[in-house]
Scaffold this active site. Structure first.
Site, PDB file in Angstrom:
ATOM      1  CE  LYS A 173       6.371  -0.891  -0.092  1.00  0.00           C
ATOM      2  NZ  LYS A 173       5.017  -0.787   0.493  1.00  0.00           N
ATOM      3  CE1 TYR A 209       8.930  -3.609   0.506  1.00  0.00           C
ATOM      4  CE2 TYR A 209      10.706  -1.994   0.425  1.00  0.00           C
ATOM      5  CZ  TYR A 209       9.535  -2.459   0.993  1.00  0.00           C
ATOM      6  OH  TYR A 209       8.966  -1.774   2.031  1.00  0.00           O
ATOM      7  CB  ALA A 240      11.227  -1.841  -9.006  1.00  0.00           C
ATOM      8  N   GLY A 269      -3.954  -4.976   4.119  1.00  0.00           N
ATOM      9  CA  GLY A 269      -2.790  -5.398   4.893  1.00  0.00           C
ATOM     10  C   GLY A 269      -2.880  -4.978   6.346  1.00  0.00           C
ATOM     11  CB  ALA A 270      -5.795  -3.967   8.368  1.00  0.00           C
ATOM     12  CB  ILE A 309       7.978   1.219  10.838  1.00  0.00           C
ATOM     13  CG1 ILE A 309       7.812   2.432   9.928  1.00  0.00           C
ATOM     14  CG2 ILE A 309       7.053   1.315  12.047  1.00  0.00           C
ATOM     15  CD1 ILE A 309       6.424   2.598   9.368  1.00  0.00           C
TER      16      ILE A 309
END
Length: 254
Positions: free
Chosen positions: A164, A160, A162, A14-15, A193
């Protein structure tokens, strides 16, 4: 301070999205060799390619590489290609994300499956391919990007949160199993972020200011904040921290 990353090969999944390019540049700044994963055929691919080119232009070694993290065979091919071009991967950062805002009662089976597999499934499959090479080297670092919502929950994104939370459990379990092989496994759980993509902030100014007022440090986290922590956890300077999920919240414990 020497972080022991010179010539270490780092693969970041995912860079091309979110804080991925900043994490890649931070590792390269410590002398690491960086492979930037992207899904291919998307804006994230363009950003990953551009970041790799930037690192190379600055005198470092880097490459961008495409793979569908839903496919174990594509993940294996990605690691093979990186090993052939840069060397065997001994540092893995999993930073894929698939946030969707949906009320719990409206989450369909296919939406649940897609979100959970895109994050937890992808993290599991990537770690599974990475681990044998680290075991052969007798050294490895895995840093999984979780989320604060995986620890405390979040409304309208149950799938989401769950997924994580599953990454937190995966991290703790891998640390127990892989510690004897010299592999340290940790996760970082940031709050929101503030990123900027093509000049556009990920959170509107008014909303960002509202969120910042609730944080003791009075600002949102930046990609640099996340990158500094990820790089240390993934470095040789980290010799004893494993199995932890470290919150990046600016002091906000809600």
């Amino acid at each position: 301070m020497d972080l022991g990353l010179h010539d270490r090969v780092v693969l970041i999944t995912g860079a091309g999205g979110g804080a991925g390019p900043t994490i890649a540049r931070a590792f390269a700044g410590e002398g690491a060799v960086v492979a930037l994963h992207h899904r291919g055929g998307s804006g994230s691919a363009v950003r990953a390619e551009a970041t790799a080119a930037e690192i190379v232009a600055a005198g470092g070694r880097a490459m961008a590489v495409a793979a569908d993290l839903g496919s174990s065979s594509q993940i294996e091919a990605m690691f093979t290609r990186v090993a052939a071009d840069l060397g065997p991967v001994t540092v893995l950062v999993t930073a894929t994300s698939a946030y969707r805002s949906e009320r719990f009662a409206e989450i369909a089976d296919d939406s649940w499956a897609a979100v959970v597999d895109d994050m937890l499934g992808a993290t599991f499959r990537t770690c599974r391919v990475a681990v044998p090479g680290m075991q052969a080297a007798g050294w490895g670092r895995i840093v999984n990007i979780a989320a604060r919502s995986g620890l405390v929950g979040v409304a309208r994104a149950t799938h989401y949160a769950a997924a994580k939370a599953g990454i937190v459990g995966l991290t703790a379990s891998l640390a127990k199993e892989l510690g004897p092989s010299g592999i340290l496994v940790n996760a970082v759980a940031p709050t929101q972020i503030l990123t900027v993509k093509e000049g556009v902030p990920s959170i509107a100014d008014e909303r960002a200011a509202e969120l910042a007022r609730k944080i003791p440090l009075r600002r949102l986290a930046t990609p640099d904040d996340l990158a500094a922590l990820v790089v240390w956890l993934g470095s040789g300077a980290n010799t004893y921290v494993t199995g932890e999920t470290i919150s990046l919240t600016g002091g906000d414990q809600r």
